[in-house]
Design an enzyme around this catalytic site. Sequence first.
Site, short mmCIF file in Angstrom:
data_model
loop_
_atom_site.label_atom_id
_atom_site.label_comp_id
_atom_site.label_asym_id
_atom_site.label_seq_id
_atom_site.Cartn_x
_atom_site.Cartn_y
_atom_site.Cartn_z
N LYS A 105 78.64 -29.46 48.19
CA LYS A 105 78.58 -29.39 49.66
C LYS A 105 79.36 -30.52 50.34
O LYS A 105 79.95 -30.31 51.40
CB LYS A 105 77.12 -29.44 50.13
CG LYS A 105 76.29 -28.24 49.68
CD LYS A 105 74.87 -28.37 50.20
CE LYS A 105 73.96 -27.31 49.61
NZ LYS A 105 72.61 -27.34 50.16
N ASP A 141 71.82 -24.89 56.30
CA ASP A 141 70.56 -25.40 55.74
C ASP A 141 69.58 -25.81 56.84
O ASP A 141 68.37 -25.59 56.73
CB ASP A 141 70.83 -26.61 54.82
CG ASP A 141 71.35 -26.19 53.46
OD1 ASP A 141 71.12 -25.04 53.05
OD2 ASP A 141 72.01 -27.02 52.80
P1 NDP Z 1 69.69 -35.64 46.14
O1 NDP Z 1 69.89 -35.94 44.70
O2 NDP Z 1 70.82 -35.78 47.09
O3 NDP Z 1 68.49 -36.59 46.71
C1 NDP Z 1 67.31 -36.75 45.96
C2 NDP Z 1 66.27 -37.50 46.80
O4 NDP Z 1 65.03 -37.43 46.09
C3 NDP Z 1 66.55 -38.97 47.02
O5 NDP Z 1 66.04 -39.36 48.26
C4 NDP Z 1 65.77 -39.63 45.87
O6 NDP Z 1 65.36 -40.95 46.18
C5 NDP Z 1 64.55 -38.75 45.85
N1 NDP Z 1 63.85 -38.74 44.56
C6 NDP Z 1 64.31 -38.24 43.39
N2 NDP Z 1 63.37 -38.37 42.44
C7 NDP Z 1 62.29 -38.96 43.03
C8 NDP Z 1 61.01 -39.35 42.56
N3 NDP Z 1 60.64 -39.14 41.29
N4 NDP Z 1 60.15 -39.91 43.43
C9 NDP Z 1 60.51 -40.10 44.73
N5 NDP Z 1 61.71 -39.76 45.23
C10 NDP Z 1 62.60 -39.19 44.39
O7 NDP Z 1 69.07 -34.16 46.17
P2 NDP Z 1 69.11 -33.11 47.39
O8 NDP Z 1 68.89 -33.88 48.63
O9 NDP Z 1 70.31 -32.26 47.28
O10 NDP Z 1 67.85 -32.15 47.07
C11 NDP Z 1 66.51 -32.61 47.25
C12 NDP Z 1 65.53 -31.47 47.02
O11 NDP Z 1 65.65 -30.49 48.04
C13 NDP Z 1 65.74 -30.74 45.69
O12 NDP Z 1 64.48 -30.56 45.10
C14 NDP Z 1 66.33 -29.41 46.10
O13 NDP Z 1 65.96 -28.40 45.19
C15 NDP Z 1 65.69 -29.20 47.47
N6 NDP Z 1 66.49 -28.31 48.34
C16 NDP Z 1 65.94 -27.11 48.75
C17 NDP Z 1 66.66 -26.26 49.58
C18 NDP Z 1 66.07 -24.96 50.00
O14 NDP Z 1 66.81 -24.09 50.52
N7 NDP Z 1 64.77 -24.74 49.86
C19 NDP Z 1 68.03 -26.61 50.05
C20 NDP Z 1 68.49 -27.90 49.58
C21 NDP Z 1 67.74 -28.70 48.74
P3 NDP Z 1 66.24 -42.25 45.75
O15 NDP Z 1 67.24 -42.46 46.86
O16 NDP Z 1 65.23 -43.32 45.66
O17 NDP Z 1 66.89 -41.93 44.43
#
Ligand code: NDP
Length: 321
Positions: A105, A141
Site C-alpha cells: 500500500k 480502508d
Molecule cells: P503494521 O505491521 O503496520 O503495524 C503493526 C502494529 O501492531 C504496530 O503498531 C505494532 O506496534 C503493533 N503490534 C504488533 N504486535 C504487537 C503486540 N504483540 N502487542 C502490541 N502491539 C503490537 O500492521 P498493519 O497496521 O498493516 O495491520 C495491523 C492489523 O490490522 C493487522 O492485524 C491486520 O490484519 C489488521 N487490518 C485489518 C483490516 C480489515 O479490513 N479488517 C485492514 C487492514 C489491517 P509496534 O510499533 O510497537 O511494533
Amino acid sequence: MPRRRSAVRLALLKPHPAASAVLTLADLAAWSRPGTALAVLGHPIKHSISPAMHNAALAALARADARFADWHYVRFEIHPADLPQALDLLHAKKFRGVNLTVPHKIIAFDRVVALDPAARPVGAVNTLHWAERGWHGFNTDGYGLASAVRETLGRDLAGTHVILLGAGGAARGAAVECLQRRCASLWIANRTRATLDTLLAALAPVAPGVPLHGFASAAPPPDLPSGALVINATSAGLRPTDEPPVDLTALPHVAAVFDMIYNPPQTPLLRQAYFLGQPHAHGLAMLVHQGAKSLEHWSGIPAAQTAPTMAVAARAALGLT
Ligand code: NDP
C-alpha cells in the site's frame, strides 16, 4: 442472442481456474485472458479472501446486467521488489482495477499519476483505477472502518472519543478517518514510543482543533475520556497466545470495542470485552466495506449494493456461520 445468454450463464456456473489460483509475476507477463480483469496484489496473498468476495459480487451483478458477464478478479503473489514492474504490466494489459494489501500500500502510493485527496494524509493506497496516463489511487480502508463501526456497533466516528491501539499502517488510515470525520478526541496507544511519536507528528496537520494525544499502551493516562470507542489496529490477537494490546479494565468506561482483526474472529481483546459486557465487533465488516467501495470505483455500482453479497461470501470463505 439466446445462445449468447446461455454461454454467459454457463461461464457463471463454472468459475475460471484463475479465480482461485495464486498467480505469479510470470503469469502476469503471459496474461492474455479476455474480459475485464481486476486483481489483488500482496506478499503473502494465499490467505486473501478478496477474490471470493469480489467474484461473488461480480457474479451477482452479471446476473442482472450483461456488462459484468466477463468481469473477473484474480490474485497475484508479488514480491515488493517486483511491484513497480507488476503495476506497469497490469497497466499495459489494461487491468481495470487493482487492490493492494500488505506490504504494497505504501510502495504503490508513489506510483500513481492522480491521488484521491482523502488518501494523501494516509500515505498509502489500497485501490488503483486504470486511466490512460497511469493509475489513479484511492484508499478505501477508512471508509471501510467507518461503515463497519456504524453497521456492527451502531456508532459514528464523528463526535465520538476514540482510543486507537497501534501506530502502523492500519492505525494511520484509521486515525486519518477519525480526524477527517472530526471525532471528539483521538487518543493513540502504541507499544513502541518512537513509532507513536512519528505518527502523531504526521497527523498533527490533518484536523486542527480535534484533540490528539498519544500514550504508552502499558500506562493509560488518568485523563482518558469516559465512553470512548476502542479500536484495535495492532496485529496483537492474530495468534491465540497474544496478550490483548491494552487491558480494558485499566480504561475508564468503554462504550464499545472494534477489532480490525477478523481471522481469528475472537481475539483476546474481544474476549475481554465480552466478559466485561462491552459491545464489540471483529473486523470482517471493515474488509467487506472497503472491498465494496473499491468495486464502486471500478464499476460505478454503489458500495451499499454489493456489500451484502460480499459479506455472505466472506463469511463462507472463512467458515463462519
Ligand atoms: P503494521 O505491521 O503496520 O503495524 C503493526 C502494529 O501492531 C504496530 O503498531 C505494532 O506496534 C503493533 N503490534 C504488533 N504486535 C504487537 C503486540 N504483540 N502487542 C502490541 N502491539 C503490537 O500492521 P498493519 O497496521 O498493516 O495491520 C495491523 C492489523 O490490522 C493487522 O492485524 C491486520 O490484519 C489488521 N487490518 C485489518 C483490516 C480489515 O479490513 N479488517 C485492514 C487492514 C489491517 P509496534 O510499533 O510497537 O511494533
